[in-house]
Write a protein that holds these residues in place. Structure first.
Motif, PDB file in Angstrom:
ATOM      1  N   UNK A  45       6.103  11.446   5.979  1.00 12.47           N
ATOM      2  CA  UNK A  45       5.898  10.128   6.596  1.00 12.47           C
ATOM      3  C   UNK A  45       4.419   9.767   6.682  1.00 12.47           C
ATOM      4  N   UNK A  46       3.650  10.143   5.680  1.00 17.26           N
ATOM      5  CA  UNK A  46       2.212   9.843   5.652  1.00 17.26           C
ATOM      6  C   UNK A  46       2.006   8.343   5.484  1.00 17.26           C
ATOM      7  N   UNK A  47       1.049   7.791   6.221  1.00 16.13           N
ATOM      8  CA  UNK A  47       0.735   6.362   6.090  1.00 16.13           C
ATOM      9  C   UNK A  47      -0.774   6.157   6.027  1.00 16.13           C
ATOM     10  N   UNK A  48      -1.144   5.104   5.285  1.00 13.04           N
ATOM     11  CA  UNK A  48      -2.519   4.613   5.239  1.00 13.04           C
ATOM     12  C   UNK A  48      -2.418   3.113   5.013  1.00 13.04           C
ATOM     13  N   UNK A  49      -3.561   2.471   4.842  1.00 12.53           N
ATOM     14  CA  UNK A  49      -3.570   1.023   4.627  1.00 12.53           C
ATOM     15  C   UNK A  49      -4.168   0.697   3.266  1.00 12.53           C
ATOM     16  N   UNK A  50      -3.623  -0.322   2.629  1.00 13.23           N
ATOM     17  CA  UNK A  50      -4.175  -0.812   1.363  1.00 13.23           C
ATOM     18  C   UNK A  50      -5.590  -1.337   1.626  1.00 13.23           C
ATOM     19  N   UNK A  56       0.479  -1.701   5.093  1.00 12.98           N
ATOM     20  CA  UNK A  56       0.721  -0.259   5.134  1.00 12.98           C
ATOM     21  C   UNK A  56       1.236   0.286   3.813  1.00 12.98           C
ATOM     22  N   UNK A  57       0.792   1.481   3.497  1.00 13.35           N
ATOM     23  CA  UNK A  57       1.279   2.244   2.352  1.00 13.35           C
ATOM     24  C   UNK A  57       1.886   3.532   2.893  1.00 13.35           C
ATOM     25  N   UNK A  58       2.930   4.018   2.223  1.00 17.39           N
ATOM     26  CA  UNK A  58       3.668   5.186   2.689  1.00 17.39           C
ATOM     27  C   UNK A  58       3.766   6.216   1.571  1.00 17.39           C
ATOM     28  N   UNK A  59       3.656   7.477   1.940  1.00 16.85           N
ATOM     29  CA  UNK A  59       3.730   8.548   0.945  1.00 16.85           C
ATOM     30  C   UNK A  59       4.409   9.775   1.534  1.00 16.85           C
ATOM     31  N   UNK A  60       4.889  10.593   0.643  1.00 22.21           N
ATOM     32  CA  UNK A  60       5.361  11.944   0.961  1.00 22.21           C
ATOM     33  C   UNK A  60       4.323  12.881   0.347  1.00 22.21           C
ATOM     34  N   UNK A  61       3.561  13.557   1.184  1.00 16.26           N
ATOM     35  CA  UNK A  61       2.542  14.491   0.706  1.00 16.26           C
ATOM     36  C   UNK A  61       3.082  15.912   0.742  1.00 16.26           C
ATOM     37  N   UNK A  90      -7.370   3.513  -1.425  1.00 16.29           N
ATOM     38  CA  UNK A  90      -6.388   3.577  -2.494  1.00 16.29           C
ATOM     39  C   UNK A  90      -5.646   4.914  -2.437  1.00 16.29           C
ATOM     40  N   UNK A  91      -4.454   4.939  -3.026  1.00 21.78           N
ATOM     41  CA  UNK A  91      -3.625   6.153  -3.031  1.00 21.78           C
ATOM     42  C   UNK A  91      -4.390   7.348  -3.602  1.00 21.78           C
ATOM     43  N   UNK A  92      -5.112   7.098  -4.683  1.00 16.93           N
ATOM     44  CA  UNK A  92      -5.849   8.168  -5.347  1.00 16.93           C
ATOM     45  C   UNK A  92      -6.914   8.754  -4.423  1.00 16.93           C
ATOM     46  N   UNK A  93      -7.612   7.881  -3.697  1.00 21.94           N
ATOM     47  CA  UNK A  93      -8.665   8.328  -2.790  1.00 21.94           C
ATOM     48  C   UNK A  93      -8.091   9.160  -1.650  1.00 21.94           C
ATOM     49  N   UNK A  94      -7.006   8.698  -1.066  1.00 23.88           N
ATOM     50  CA  UNK A  94      -6.376   9.448   0.034  1.00 23.88           C
ATOM     51  C   UNK A  94      -5.933  10.830  -0.441  1.00 23.88           C
ATOM     52  N   UNK A  95      -5.147  10.855  -1.507  1.00 23.89           N
ATOM     53  CA  UNK A  95      -4.559  12.118  -1.969  1.00 23.89           C
ATOM     54  C   UNK A  95      -5.626  13.118  -2.389  1.00 23.89           C
ATOM     55  N   UNK A  96      -6.508  12.719  -3.284  1.00 22.44           N
ATOM     56  CA  UNK A  96      -7.528  13.633  -3.794  1.00 22.44           C
ATOM     57  C   UNK A  96      -8.516  14.005  -2.687  1.00 22.44           C
ATOM     58  N   UNK A  97      -8.868  13.037  -1.836  1.00 24.43           N
ATOM     59  CA  UNK A  97      -9.798  13.316  -0.742  1.00 24.43           C
ATOM     60  C   UNK A  97      -9.270  14.347   0.237  1.00 24.43           C
ATOM     61  N   UNK A  98      -7.992  14.276   0.558  1.00 23.79           N
ATOM     62  CA  UNK A  98      -7.381  15.264   1.458  1.00 23.79           C
ATOM     63  C   UNK A  98      -7.452  16.649   0.818  1.00 23.79           C
TER      64      UNK A  98
END
Length: 152
Positions: A45-50, A56-61, A90-98
């Motif tokens: 239930x990961x969330x961030x903002x566009x 809101x953007x939603x992901x399964x990490x 952006x999705x790429x920034x969130x995922x790779x940054x984490x």
């Protein structure tokens, strides 16, 4: 190297950090040093903002890592991931940054992250990052998140 000390947040009432930059991650000594094993965290239930629309953007990490000297304390990881709730990226920034932050601070033998983002504008985006080749003989199960198929 990560700071290994008593966890700051465990057992405490803790407010959600205002941003990922303000979030602090706790690391504790690996209870099984010298043993090759995999740790998996799933955050469905990961969330961030566009960063463009602030919608809101939603992901399964799924975060997998092979510990070296330390492991990440799960409450601090939950607070860190929650700090993205009002963060525009952006999705790429969130995922790779984490993934990069965990790898840089914790210094595990190996780490990978899969970000399975739900569709926005009709296009799901999946983002994957890993620190390098996994260690030989590491049991590496599939991340278990099916590609997005919609309703059908």
């Amino acid at each position: 190297m990560s700071d290994v000390s008593a966890p700051k947040f465990l057992g405490q009432s803790t407010a959600l950090p205002a941003s990922p930059a303000e979030a602090q991650l706790d690391y504790v000594a690996n209870p099984r040093p010298g043993v090759l094993y995999l740790v998996r965290f799933a955050a469905p239930e990961f969330t961030s903002l566009c960063p463009v629309t602030a919608q809101p953007d939603f992901a399964h990490l799924v975060i997998d890592y092979a510990p070296a000297a330390t492991i990440v304390e799960s409450k601090s990881l939950k607070l860190f991931l929650g700090s993205f709730r009002n963060h525009q990226a952006f999705h790429e920034d969130c995922t790779v940054g984490i993934g990069q932050r965990l790898f840089s601070e914790m210094q595990p033998l190996w780490l990978r992250i899969g970000g399975y983002w739900y569709p926005r504008g009709g296009i799901p985006i999946d983002v994957f990052w890993q620190s390098g080749a996994p260690p030989a003989d590491l049991w590496l199960p599939e991340q278990g998140v099916a590609p997005y198929r919609g309703r059908g």
